[in-house]
Design a protein around this motif. Structure first.
Motif, mmCIF file in Angstrom:
data_model
loop_
_atom_site.group_PDB
_atom_site.id
_atom_site.type_symbol
_atom_site.label_atom_id
_atom_site.label_comp_id
_atom_site.label_asym_id
_atom_site.label_seq_id
_atom_site.Cartn_x
_atom_site.Cartn_y
_atom_site.Cartn_z
ATOM 1 N N ALA A 88 -13.114 1.886 3.677
ATOM 2 C CA ALA A 88 -12.820 3.177 3.921
ATOM 3 C C ALA A 88 -13.283 3.846 5.275
ATOM 4 C CB ALA A 88 -13.311 3.800 2.759
ATOM 5 N N PRO A 89 -12.749 5.051 5.450
ATOM 6 C CA PRO A 89 -13.065 5.684 6.757
ATOM 7 C C PRO A 89 -14.827 5.890 6.813
ATOM 8 C CG PRO A 89 -11.117 6.734 5.930
ATOM 9 C CD PRO A 89 -11.492 5.627 4.830
ATOM 10 N N THR B 122 -9.603 4.776 -1.909
ATOM 11 C CA THR B 122 -8.941 5.083 -0.651
ATOM 12 C C THR B 122 -9.489 4.012 0.511
ATOM 13 O OG1 THR B 122 -8.212 7.115 -1.270
ATOM 14 C CG2 THR B 122 -8.276 6.651 0.997
ATOM 15 N N ALA B 123 -8.710 3.448 1.036
ATOM 16 C CA ALA B 123 -9.169 2.510 2.028
ATOM 17 C C ALA B 123 -8.194 1.703 2.540
ATOM 18 C CB ALA B 123 -10.183 1.495 1.500
ATOM 19 N N VAL B 124 -8.357 0.844 3.697
ATOM 20 C CA VAL B 124 -7.450 -0.029 4.192
ATOM 21 C C VAL B 124 -7.821 -1.506 3.404
ATOM 22 C CG1 VAL B 124 -6.668 -1.364 6.238
ATOM 23 C CG2 VAL B 124 -7.209 0.939 6.568
ATOM 24 N N TYR B 125 -6.919 -2.238 2.698
ATOM 25 C CA TYR B 125 -7.140 -3.088 2.171
ATOM 26 C C TYR B 125 -6.590 -4.558 2.767
ATOM 27 C CZ TYR B 125 -8.400 -0.702 -2.143
ATOM 28 O OH TYR B 125 -8.997 0.165 -2.993
ATOM 29 N N SER B 126 -7.400 -5.410 2.767
ATOM 30 C CA SER B 126 -7.108 -6.536 3.832
ATOM 31 C C SER B 126 -7.400 -7.910 3.012
ATOM 32 C CB SER B 126 -8.129 -6.679 4.983
ATOM 33 O OG SER B 126 -8.001 -5.706 5.852
ATOM 34 N N THR C 222 -3.416 -3.295 4.456
ATOM 35 C CA THR C 222 -2.592 -2.199 4.450
ATOM 36 C C THR C 222 -3.413 -0.959 3.855
ATOM 37 O OG1 THR C 222 -0.482 -1.486 2.918
ATOM 38 C CG2 THR C 222 -2.425 -3.231 1.853
ATOM 39 N N GLN C 223 -2.762 0.323 4.137
ATOM 40 C CA GLN C 223 -3.372 1.452 3.709
ATOM 41 C C GLN C 223 -3.287 1.751 2.076
ATOM 42 O OE1 GLN C 223 -5.595 3.666 5.509
ATOM 43 N NE2 GLN C 223 -5.971 4.659 3.540
ATOM 44 N N ARG D 97 -11.828 -4.199 1.541
ATOM 45 C CA ARG D 97 -11.217 -2.938 1.773
ATOM 46 C C ARG D 97 -12.236 -2.215 2.613
ATOM 47 N NH1 ARG D 97 -11.674 0.148 -4.047
ATOM 48 N NH2 ARG D 97 -14.098 0.542 -4.233
ATOM 49 N N GLY E 197 0.804 -1.037 0.230
ATOM 50 C CA GLY E 197 0.007 0.118 0.155
ATOM 51 C C GLY E 197 0.836 1.409 -0.119
ATOM 52 N N THR F 137 -3.916 5.007 -0.272
ATOM 53 C CA THR F 137 -4.617 6.343 -0.419
ATOM 54 C C THR F 137 -4.338 6.929 -1.931
ATOM 55 O OG1 THR F 137 -4.121 6.872 1.917
ATOM 56 C CG2 THR F 137 -4.600 8.839 0.577
#
Length: 125
Positions: A39-40, A90-94, A119-120, A37, A8, A122
């Motif tokens: 996102a906030p 944009t997000a944290v991808y798992s 992993t982030q 993923r 990321g 952006t």
């Protein structure tokens, strides 16, 4: 079982990134793998999945045509190639290990057994 995602970072609109997810503690060759993923402020969403032998692949509509999931069973690793990235990516991808050889999102009988930390990613506009 541990899943370690990497790759990321901060990129600009239109750029590409390749995420990797290395799995330890379980041989993944008999199991489907998936990427999600979050996102906030939003719920976690499905991104892509690949069956145990790579023969069955699913993508969310939002990434279809831009992202490619693949796997290397000899390396116990799954990848997510992301192209034409947009700010909404944009997000944290798992990454995740499914409970069986196939994983079809939102279908009965398919489930995730193990989750990685993520992993982030952006994407700036």
């Amino acid at each position: 079982v541990q899943l370690q995602a990497s790759g990321g970072g901060l990129v600009q609109t239109g750029d590409s990134l390749r995420l990797s997810c290395a799995v330890s503690g379980r041989t993944i060759s008999n199991y489907a793998m998936a990427w999600f993923r979050q996102a906030p402020g939003k719920e976690r969403e499905f991104v892509a999945s690949v069956s145990w032998n790579g023969g069955s692949i699913h993508y969310s509509d939002s990434v279809k045509g831009r992202f490619t999931i693949s796997r290397d069973n000899t390396e116990n690793t799954v990848y997510l190639q992301m192209s034409s990235l947009k700010p909404e990516d944009t997000a944290v991808y798992s990454c995740a290990v499914a409970g069986g050889s196939w994983y079809i999102p939102q279908a009965r009988g398919y489930y995730i057994e193990y989750w990685g930390k993520g992993t982030q990613v952006t994407v700036s506009s």
